[in-house]
Motif scaffolding. Sequence first.
Motif, PDB file in Angstrom:
ATOM      1  N   UNK A  48       0.844  -1.197   0.000  1.00  0.00           N
ATOM      2  CA  UNK A  48       0.000   0.000   0.000  1.00  0.00           C
ATOM      3  C   UNK A  48       0.879   1.246   0.000  1.00  0.00           C
ATOM      4  N   UNK A  49       0.885   2.012  -1.086  1.00  0.00           N
ATOM      5  CA  UNK A  49       1.741   3.216  -1.158  1.00  0.00           C
ATOM      6  C   UNK A  49       1.426   4.230  -0.064  1.00  0.00           C
ATOM      7  N   UNK A  50       0.195   4.227   0.437  1.00  0.00           N
ATOM      8  CA  UNK A  50      -0.181   5.201   1.462  1.00  0.00           C
ATOM      9  C   UNK A  50       0.462   4.865   2.812  1.00  0.00           C
ATOM     10  N   UNK A  51       0.838   3.607   2.979  1.00  0.00           N
ATOM     11  CA  UNK A  51       1.390   3.184   4.265  1.00  0.00           C
ATOM     12  C   UNK A  51       2.907   3.176   4.283  1.00  0.00           C
ATOM     13  N   UNK A  52       3.536   2.570   3.244  1.00  0.00           N
ATOM     14  CA  UNK A  52       4.985   2.406   3.350  1.00  0.00           C
ATOM     15  C   UNK A  52       5.747   3.720   3.212  1.00  0.00           C
ATOM     16  N   UNK A  53       5.033   4.815   2.906  1.00  0.00           N
ATOM     17  CA  UNK A  53       5.678   6.129   2.876  1.00  0.00           C
ATOM     18  C   UNK A  53       5.640   6.809   4.247  1.00  0.00           C
ATOM     19  N   UNK A  54       4.873   6.242   5.209  1.00  0.00           N
ATOM     20  CA  UNK A  54       4.742   6.836   6.542  1.00  0.00           C
ATOM     21  C   UNK A  54       5.684   6.139   7.521  1.00  0.00           C
TER      22      UNK A  54
END
Length: 312
Positions: A48-54
């Motif tokens: 999930x791109x929204x998660x692994x960037x956080x």
Amino acid sequence: MQRNQTPVIEFILEGLPNTKELPSLFFLLFHLLTLLGNALTLLTVLCDPRLHALPMYCFLGHLSFLDTCLSSVTVPKILAGLAGPGGRTISFGGCAVQLYTFHFLASTECFLYTLMAYDRFLAVCHPLRYTVVMSRRACVGLAASTWLTGSLHAAIQATLTFRLPYCGPSRVEYFFCDIPAVLKLACADTAANQAVILANVGAVGAGCFLLICVSYAYIVSTILKIRTAQGRLRAFSTCSAHLSLVLLFYGPPVLLYLHPSSSHASDWAVAMFYVFTPLLNPSIYTLRNKELKKALRRLAYGQARSQNGTNG
């Protein structure tokens, strides 16, 4: 009493007490659930791109991987011991590797929990500076430092333990090769080793726990200053999962190292820590984290659409 001077080439693990009537399927089931739960969490964060960037989810991915490995260091040997007496034998080198790997993973996880507390401190107490301080580069560097420090810490423990001569007996009164149980078998005075090793382990554990407590003292102080009850609840919900895992992580090891002579009760407490805590970690984060639950649904929906497209 004079000990046999023949060097030990293998050890025999006693295993867990009072497990003759306990089916190995019990441990196997929980081990498989642990692997599945942590693998699913790691896959969700990575996909999930929204998660692994956080940063928070980056650290959670590392935690899931560590839990998978930590459980795999001890539980398979428990299963082998339950299968029969032959499964309790471990070579001298295998014992050293198991001890090093266990302390490497456990200390890395200890440092990672401290780093996650610092991440929560920045998110709650300094939200405007959070994205600047916790940049992607800083996040990767901090996570890598936990692995490097854990490796060095474990190397010290293993070196101090296995530089001593071992010439019998070879029966380890524990269910895996850990420092207190192995040191009892050394053919030399271990008082200095025990003092240095336990002080080292205690300093790392106490130091990390103190830093976590300081972080949460600031977090709680900041949350109490929030005027609305909804705002306080939202701020605390971002920390509650991590705080729950910290308490689960620190409890059983304290019991073991405060009572290194061991007892049936402490053996079982620590064994359940290695079996159940890695299983509870993904459950706690999934149940208490809305973003992770949404990501799981997106992942499941994406897989369903892909499957339907293939069938079509």
